[in-house]
Design a protein around this motif. Structure first.
Motif, PDB file in Angstrom:
ATOM      1  N   GLY A  11       0.808  -1.213   0.000  1.00 40.25           N
ATOM      2  CA  GLY A  11       0.000   0.000   0.000  1.00 40.25           C
ATOM      3  C   GLY A  11       0.841   1.262   0.000  1.00 40.25           C
ATOM      4  N   ASP A  12       1.933   1.255   0.771  1.00 38.10           N
ATOM      5  CA  ASP A  12       2.811   2.423   0.829  1.00 38.10           C
ATOM      6  C   ASP A  12       3.502   2.657  -0.512  1.00 38.10           C
ATOM      7  OD1 ASP A  12       2.124   2.923   3.433  1.00 38.10           O
ATOM      8  OD2 ASP A  12       3.868   1.879   4.286  1.00 38.10           O
ATOM      9  N   SER A  59       1.699   9.378  -5.687  1.00 43.43           N
ATOM     10  CA  SER A  59       2.182  10.707  -5.300  1.00 43.43           C
ATOM     11  C   SER A  59       3.205  11.212  -6.305  1.00 43.43           C
ATOM     12  CB  SER A  59       2.824  10.592  -3.928  1.00 43.43           C
ATOM     13  OG  SER A  59       2.549  11.665  -3.141  1.00 43.43           O
ATOM     14  N   SER A  60       4.101  10.331  -6.730  1.00 47.70           N
ATOM     15  CA  SER A  60       5.112  10.702  -7.719  1.00 47.70           C
ATOM     16  C   SER A  60       4.463  11.045  -9.054  1.00 47.70           C
ATOM     17  CB  SER A  60       6.117   9.568  -7.901  1.00 47.70           C
ATOM     18  OG  SER A  60       6.851   9.366  -6.713  1.00 47.70           O
ATOM     19  N   ARG A  61       3.470  10.280  -9.441  1.00 50.70           N
ATOM     20  CA  ARG A  61       2.760  10.573 -10.698  1.00 50.70           C
ATOM     21  C   ARG A  61       2.123  11.957 -10.657  1.00 50.70           C
ATOM     22  NH1 ARG A  61       0.615   4.713 -11.171  1.00 50.70           N
ATOM     23  NH2 ARG A  61       2.015   3.912 -12.766  1.00 50.70           N
ATOM     24  N   GLN A  62       1.513  12.270  -9.528  1.00 49.33           N
ATOM     25  CA  GLN A  62       0.900  13.595  -9.384  1.00 49.33           C
ATOM     26  C   GLN A  62       1.948  14.695  -9.444  1.00 49.33           C
ATOM     27  OE1 GLN A  62      -1.255  13.259  -5.706  1.00 49.33           O
ATOM     28  NE2 GLN A  62      -3.069  12.393  -6.685  1.00 49.33           N
ATOM     29  N   ALA A  63       3.084  14.478  -8.801  1.00 54.27           N
ATOM     30  CA  ALA A  63       4.159  15.474  -8.807  1.00 54.27           C
ATOM     31  C   ALA A  63       4.713  15.665 -10.219  1.00 54.27           C
ATOM     32  CB  ALA A  63       5.272  15.051  -7.849  1.00 54.27           C
ATOM     33  N   VAL A  64       4.878  14.570 -10.942  1.00 53.82           N
ATOM     34  CA  VAL A  64       5.396  14.636 -12.312  1.00 53.82           C
ATOM     35  C   VAL A  64       4.423  15.391 -13.208  1.00 53.82           C
ATOM     36  CG1 VAL A  64       5.883  13.241 -14.369  1.00 53.82           C
ATOM     37  CG2 VAL A  64       6.859  12.598 -12.161  1.00 53.82           C
ATOM     38  N   LEU A  65       3.152  15.059 -13.132  1.00 55.39           N
ATOM     39  CA  LEU A  65       2.160  15.728 -13.972  1.00 55.39           C
ATOM     40  C   LEU A  65       2.059  17.210 -13.628  1.00 55.39           C
ATOM     41  CD1 LEU A  65       0.196  15.393 -16.283  1.00 55.39           C
ATOM     42  CD2 LEU A  65      -1.566  14.784 -14.623  1.00 55.39           C
ATOM     43  N   ALA A  66       2.081  17.536 -12.350  1.00 58.53           N
ATOM     44  CA  ALA A  66       2.019  18.945 -11.943  1.00 58.53           C
ATOM     45  C   ALA A  66       3.241  19.707 -12.445  1.00 58.53           C
ATOM     46  CB  ALA A  66       1.913  19.042 -10.418  1.00 58.53           C
ATOM     47  N   ALA A  67       4.424  19.122 -12.308  1.00 58.16           N
ATOM     48  CA  ALA A  67       5.652  19.771 -12.768  1.00 58.16           C
ATOM     49  C   ALA A  67       5.629  19.950 -14.283  1.00 58.16           C
ATOM     50  CB  ALA A  67       6.869  18.947 -12.347  1.00 58.16           C
TER      51      ALA A  67
END
Length: 121
Positions: free
Chosen positions: A2-3, A10-18
């Motif tokens: 789960g972690d 979380s990394s996917r969200q950070a990549v897309l936002a960046a």
């Protein structure tokens, strides 16, 4: 498990936002995977794992919001949506009376054929 899934999300969200921020700021040609990685505080390899190639990231980050449709009867919708284009054509056409309007084409059947259509003369 789960972690790990949570960290990947979380990394996917950070990549897309960046990627979204950088493409908006600099444009497609001026952004690299390394730039996205730096902005997302990840390695370039992790950016590729989470986001894929630069083109894929661009396509996911480039959102297009269509304009809302005017509140008019369905029968008038085509004319209302095409009005700005017709106005621009009139301004640049040598003779406004010679413009072949698309909505007039649909109303002018070619003699002898119910399926063929021609522009008005």
């Amino acid at each position: 498990m789960g972690d790990e899934a949570s960290a990947l999300g979380s990394s996917r969200q950070a990549v897309l936002a960046a990627a979204t921020e950088l493409f908006a700021e600099r444009g497609y040609d001026q952004v690299t995977i390394r730039d996205i990685a730096t902005r997302a505080a990840l390695s370039p390899a992790m950016v590729m794992k989470c986001g894929g190639r630069k083109r894929e990231l661009f396509l996911r980050s480039a959102t297009i919001t269509p304009p809302s449709l005017p509140d008019v009867p369905r029968s008038e919708l085509g004319v209302r949506l095409s009005a700005p284009t017709r106005t621009a054509c009139v301004a640049s056409w040598p003779s406004a009376t010679s413009i072949p309007w698309p909505n007039a084409w649909a109303a002018t059947p070619t003699p002898g054929s119910a399926r063929s259509w021609s522009s008005p003369r």
